[in-house]
Structure formats: C-alpha cells, structure tokens
Write a protein that holds these residues in place. Structure first.
Motif, PDB file in Angstrom:
ATOM      1  N   GLY A 187      11.475  47.308  14.050  1.00  0.00           N
ATOM      2  CA  GLY A 187      12.492  46.694  13.512  1.00  0.00           C
ATOM      3  C   GLY A 187      12.411  45.976  12.111  1.00  0.00           C
TER       4      GLY A 187
ATOM      5  N   ASP B 253       9.070  46.981  19.570  1.00  0.00           N
ATOM      6  CA  ASP B 253      10.397  46.903  19.144  1.00  0.00           C
ATOM      7  C   ASP B 253      10.489  46.197  17.372  1.00  0.00           C
ATOM      8  OD1 ASP B 253      11.250  48.298  21.166  1.00  0.00           O
ATOM      9  OD2 ASP B 253      12.200  46.659  22.133  1.00  0.00           O
ATOM     10  N   LEU B 254       9.730  45.021  17.785  1.00  0.00           N
ATOM     11  CA  LEU B 254       9.918  44.324  16.447  1.00  0.00           C
ATOM     12  C   LEU B 254       9.083  45.038  15.261  1.00  0.00           C
ATOM     13  CD1 LEU B 254      10.625  41.661  15.057  1.00  0.00           C
ATOM     14  CD2 LEU B 254       8.520  40.807  15.820  1.00  0.00           C
TER      15      LEU B 254
ATOM     16  N   CYS C 220      16.571  40.203  16.832  1.00  0.00           N
ATOM     17  CA  CYS C 220      15.906  40.774  17.762  1.00  0.00           C
ATOM     18  C   CYS C 220      16.007  40.133  18.740  1.00  0.00           C
ATOM     19  CB  CYS C 220      14.269  40.967  17.412  1.00  0.00           C
ATOM     20  SG  CYS C 220      13.751  42.698  16.678  1.00  0.00           S
TER      21      CYS C 220
END
Lengths: 297, 283
Positions: A115, A111-112, B267
């Motif tokens: 992102g 995910d990071l 995040c």
C-alpha cells in the motif's frame, strides 16, 4: 405496486449491464486512444527502426527508444534477480511452515508494503539505497558510481514487487490439496522434500505466473525508478551505470512535450509500447492462474 | 538420513531469514522516513499553503497538496464506487453465473489492474485533449478513477462472491426482486468488504503520482473549482526533492512523513473496520 418493482428491477438490470459492458471496453479504448496519438511518429519512421535506434535527440526530430528499452530491461531484470528467491522462500514459509498466528501477524506488513506509495519508496531509495551504493557497494566492486544507478532502481523495484509475488504464490500454494502433502509425508518424505518435490512441482506454473506479474509491475513502475535510476539516455553497460527506463522517460518530459514537434507522439508511442507489453504479460499470467486455481468461473 | 535433516534445517533457516529480511525492510523504510521527516515537520507545514518562494526555502506549508490529494482521491473514489458497485452486483446477482460476459469482464478487470499508472496518466491526458480540458482537478479525477476502478471492482467482487447463495434464495423466496436483494441484502452482508475496497482505492488514489502528473497540473493554491489545477502530495514530495536546496529537501522528507501517516491511518482504519460493521452480516 408490484409492476413498479419489476420495472425498476428491469431498468436497474439494463443500466448495470450497460456499465459492465462499458468497463470491458476500457482496455480497447486506452489502446485506441494511445494508438491514435502515436500515429504521427509511426508515420515518420518504421516501428522497429524507432525501437532499435539509440539516437534520442527530440529537437532534431530523432526518436530512438533503444536506451530506454534497455534501461527498463536492466532495472526490471535486476529487480527480479533480487526479489524472486526471497519471495519464493517467504511465500513457502508463510503458507507451509508458519503457524496461523505468525501468518496473521505477517499479513498486515505485506499489505502495508503493497500500500505504500511509490514516491515513498523513491524517497527511501534516495535516502538509503543511493548512498549505500555510492559509498559501499560500488567501491567494494572497484567502480565509482554516483549511486543513481540500475542497481539502486533494481533494489527499490525489488522491494516494491515483493508483496505482489508473495501474495500470488501464497494464493497458488493454498489451492494445492492437503492430501497431496499428506501422501508425500506418509511415504516418509521430509517436510522440505514434500515442498520441493510435490508442492513446488505442482505449483510451478503458478509461481511462474506470480513472477511474471511481478515483472510487469516492475516494468511499469514510474516514480520510484525515476527518482533513483539516474536518467541518462544511453544504453547502460553495467548495473552501476545510470539508466533511463521508459516510464521515467514519459514522466520526465511531459512538460516540454507539447512544444517540440512529434515529441508528444513519441511519448504516447512509449506509453503504448509499455501498455502492450504489460497487457501481454498480464494476460499470460492470468490465464495460467485461472487454470491453476481451477475456479468455476 | 542426516543429509535430509540438514537440508530441512538449512532451508527452514533460509526461509525464516528471508521472511525476516522482507519484514525488516518495511520497518527500515518506515523508520528512515520518520527519522528524516520528523525534524523538518512543523505545524506550519500542514496548516499553510505555500507562500512566495516556498520552493526556494521560504515560508509556507503543503496544505494545498494535502487538500488537493484528498479532493482528488475522494472524488475519484466516489465515482469509482458509483460505477464499481453496479458492475460487481451485475456480475454476481444479475448476470447468468459463469457466462462468457462475466468471465470476460473479470478477466479484463484483472488485466486493467496490472496496467501501470503512467499509462493511465498518458491516456487521461489524451482524453483531456480530446475533451478540450486543461490540466485540472477534474482531469486528475478522471485519470485516477480509471486507475482505481479495477482495484475497487475486483476487491469488492471477491467479497460479494462469498455471500452465501442461500441468502439470495431466501430473499427471492420472500418475493424480493433482484434489485432489492442486491442493494438491501447483498450490500449489507458484504459491507465490511466494500469498506475495505473503498479504503484500499482511496489509499491508492492519494499515493499515486504518475497518473496525476499529466492530468492534475500543479498549483500553490487550494483548488476551488473542478476546472482549476490541483497540487497533490506525491508530486509535492517529488518536486521538493528535485530542488537543490537542502531545506526544501528536508521539507520533502516531512511531506513524505505526512503521506506515510495518511496511508498508515487508512490501512489501520480498514483493518479496524473489517472487525466492526459486521452487525448485519450473517455468519
């Protein structure tokens, strides 16, 4: 009182329907807007003439897009070659082999990776990839390179499309019924044989769709490539040559485009071409994914 | 027999290696940014606007860009929620399920998600020319809204879709209208997912450079009106890196560190929120 509530419900329903339908028109609006802006340059020469010419001299009114299209193809191709094998392996590992804990531990990392802004990848490319190519990879291959090259762009792009590809393949593999794997294992196939001959074969269209989605992401990625690919408007000959991909062209020249005749129109045409290619890729892979996932709607 | 075991072992090792490779690349990127950025980072960087000659290595900081990015991403996230929530609720609650319209909108949002941000930038620019706007905070907000709307919609859609149908039926059975059901029952049930969607969009809005390149302009001041240009963090990084002065380039690394920290914070918040805010959700 009740009447008021029904009226409110009806009004809300109409209003929301309007917004929804409007959102469906955005794509056409974008295409229309860019097309209107690129009409002047299309009027000055044939579309294919512009795309196939490699003379880029805005001041003389010559706009040949070939170097940029070639640059985009080279960087995107390099990125795919680097990214696809590890992506497929990792996606298989995460969905078929890894324990649930391992999977949950890896998810935030992916995910990071998705992102992080492209500027960060670009700056990392300048700090790490470019010197690596200049000092180690290029000399090892017997060429000299400034490091700002297709290879640098390809490596950075490859890392950026990894999360997209892994995510989509992972989703596709999840839709394959467990019974299929069990049947194969019950026949005495090893785990890898099951993966290769049953799971992957069944998932092949989905894997292709995932790669195409990654491809279209790489196609349109701007800032990171702009920072590491070198930006020389010439058709490249090897992966150590600098390239000037289409998005970088658009981003780099927004400053002067209004002062040179037809320049803005040329850049809008470049965006339109980019948009149409990406939309075609996206429609293609989304259609495949829809049949693969076989969702009700 | 041995061949099969060998094959199994080789492939398993390859898979583990490639997973390790991908995860370590992320770690390497973060470490590189940290190591390069930390020495150049000081308090003035994040508490001051650029003074004269900042891009030649003189005093100042990037506060204008931090604030500009937050305004820009905050504004467009707000607009995107106000547009996205009705769209998603309409698709899931009001419209006939699986109708042609619903399928078309979902598909077109998926396609819009894939459009590169530079195209949104170019489109935003033509839109601004059409509306007679100059490069400004408002222009940037418009372009970024277009960019994050599909992300917002599709992420929320996936969550709201999971809301059990029985919950809707229970609400209707109590006499609630669709509107009341949508905004009280469904939104509350899907709140953690909506939060995630909002934060995802916010992060994308802060980090995107290509769409604001044409539209938001650039300035050394903190924007005080929607019609003034606004600096953004990614562009500050980009411009600082393009200067030939090593000390300014060092500031680019420090700015990159600031941006990375913001994205990391978003995040982590989103991960933490998914756990909380589930007070009203029915499992």
């Amino acid at each position: 009182m009740n009447r008021l509530r029904t009226v409110r419900d009806t009004i809300a329903s109409r209003g929301m329907a309007l917004i929804t339908v409007a959102s469906g028109g955005v794509l056409f609006l974008i295409i229309l807007g860019l097309f209107l802006k690129s009409r002047p340059i299309l009027a000055s020469g044939s579309f294919f003439g512009l795309m196939a010419s490699s003379n880029w001299h805005p001041l003389k009114g010559e706009f040949g897009f070939l170097p940029f299209i070639a640059g985009t193809l080279w960087t995107t191709g390099t990125a795919l070659i680097i990214a696809v094998p590890p992506c497929i392996l990792t996606a298989i590992y995460l969905s078929e082999y890894a324990s649930k804990r391992m999977r949950q531990a890896a998810a935030p990392f992916i995910d990071l990776l998705a992102g992080l802004p492209s500027v960060i990848y670009g700056i990392w490319g300048v700090l790490a990839v470019v010197p690596l190519i200049k000092n180690h990879i290029a000399p090892a291959c017997g060429v000299s390179s400034s490091g700002y090259s297709i290879l640098a762009g390809g490596i950075v792009l490859a890392i950026m499309i990894v999360p997209v590809i892994i995510h989509v393949i992972h989703e596709v593999l999840r839709t394959i019924p467990v019974e299929l794997r069990e049947a194969s294992l019950a026949l005495g196939a090893s785990k890898w044989q099951t993966v290769r001959q049953v799971v992957l074969r069944k998932a092949l269209p989905g894997v292709i769709a995932a790669v195409v989605l990654g491809l279209s992401r790489a196609f349109g990625e701007t800032m990171a490539v702009l920072m590491v690919a070198g930006n020389v408007a010439r058709v490249p000959g090897s992966i150590f040559d600098p390239a000037y991909p289409l998005p970088a062209l658009i981003a780099n020249n927004y400053g002067e485009m209004l002062s040179v005749p037809l320049y803005d129109s040329a850049l809008m045409l470049a965006s339109l071409v980019l948009l149409i290619i990406v939309v075609i890729f996206n429609i293609f892979s989304r259609l495949i994914l829809k049949t693969v996932e076989r969702r009700v709607c | 027999m041995n061949k099969r075991i060998l094959e199994e072992t080789v492939m398993r090792t390859l898979m583990k290696l490639s997973t390790l490779l991908i995860l370590s690349v992320l770690v390497i990127i973060l470490i590189t940014i940290l190591v390069k950025g930390l020495p150049a980072l000081d308090l003035a960087m994040i508490t001051q606007s650029p003074k004269g000659g900042f891009y030649l290595g003189k005093e100042g900081g990037i506060l204008n860009a931090i604030i500009g990015s937050l305004y820009l991403a905050g504004g467009s996230t707000l607009i995107a929620v106000c547009l996205g929530l009705p769209i998603v609720l309409y698709l899931n609650i009001f419209a006939r399920p699986c109708s042609r319209l619903v399928r078309f909108i979902r598909f077109s949002l998926d396609v819009l998600w894939g459009i590169p941000s530079i195209v949104y930038g170019a489109f935003g620019f033509t839109l601004m020319l059409f509306l007679g706007l100059r490069a400004s905070l408002l222009g940037g907000i418009i372009a970024v809204t277009f960019l994050i709307l599909p992300i917002m919609c599709r992420t929320m859609d996936e969550v709201i879709r999971m809301v059990p149908r029985e919950l809707l039926h229970a609400s209707y059975a109590l006499g609630a209208t669709r509107f009341e059901t949508a905004f009280t029952v469904v939104v509350r049930q899907a709140l953690p997912g909506i939060m995630t969607a909002v934060l995802l969009s916010l992060g994308r809005g802060i980090g995107d450079a290509a769409s604001v390149l044409f539209t938001a302009g650039f300035t050394d001041h903190i924007p005080d009106s929607l019609l003034r240009p606004a600096a953004t963090l990614p562009l500050v990084i980009f411009f600082q890196l393009s200067t030939p002065f090593p000390e300014v380039q060092n500031r680019a690394y420090a700015s990159a560190l600031v941006l990375t920290v913001i994205i990391l914070a978003i995040c982590l918040t989103s991960r933490a929120l998914t756990g909380r805010y589930t007070k009203h959700t029915i499992k």
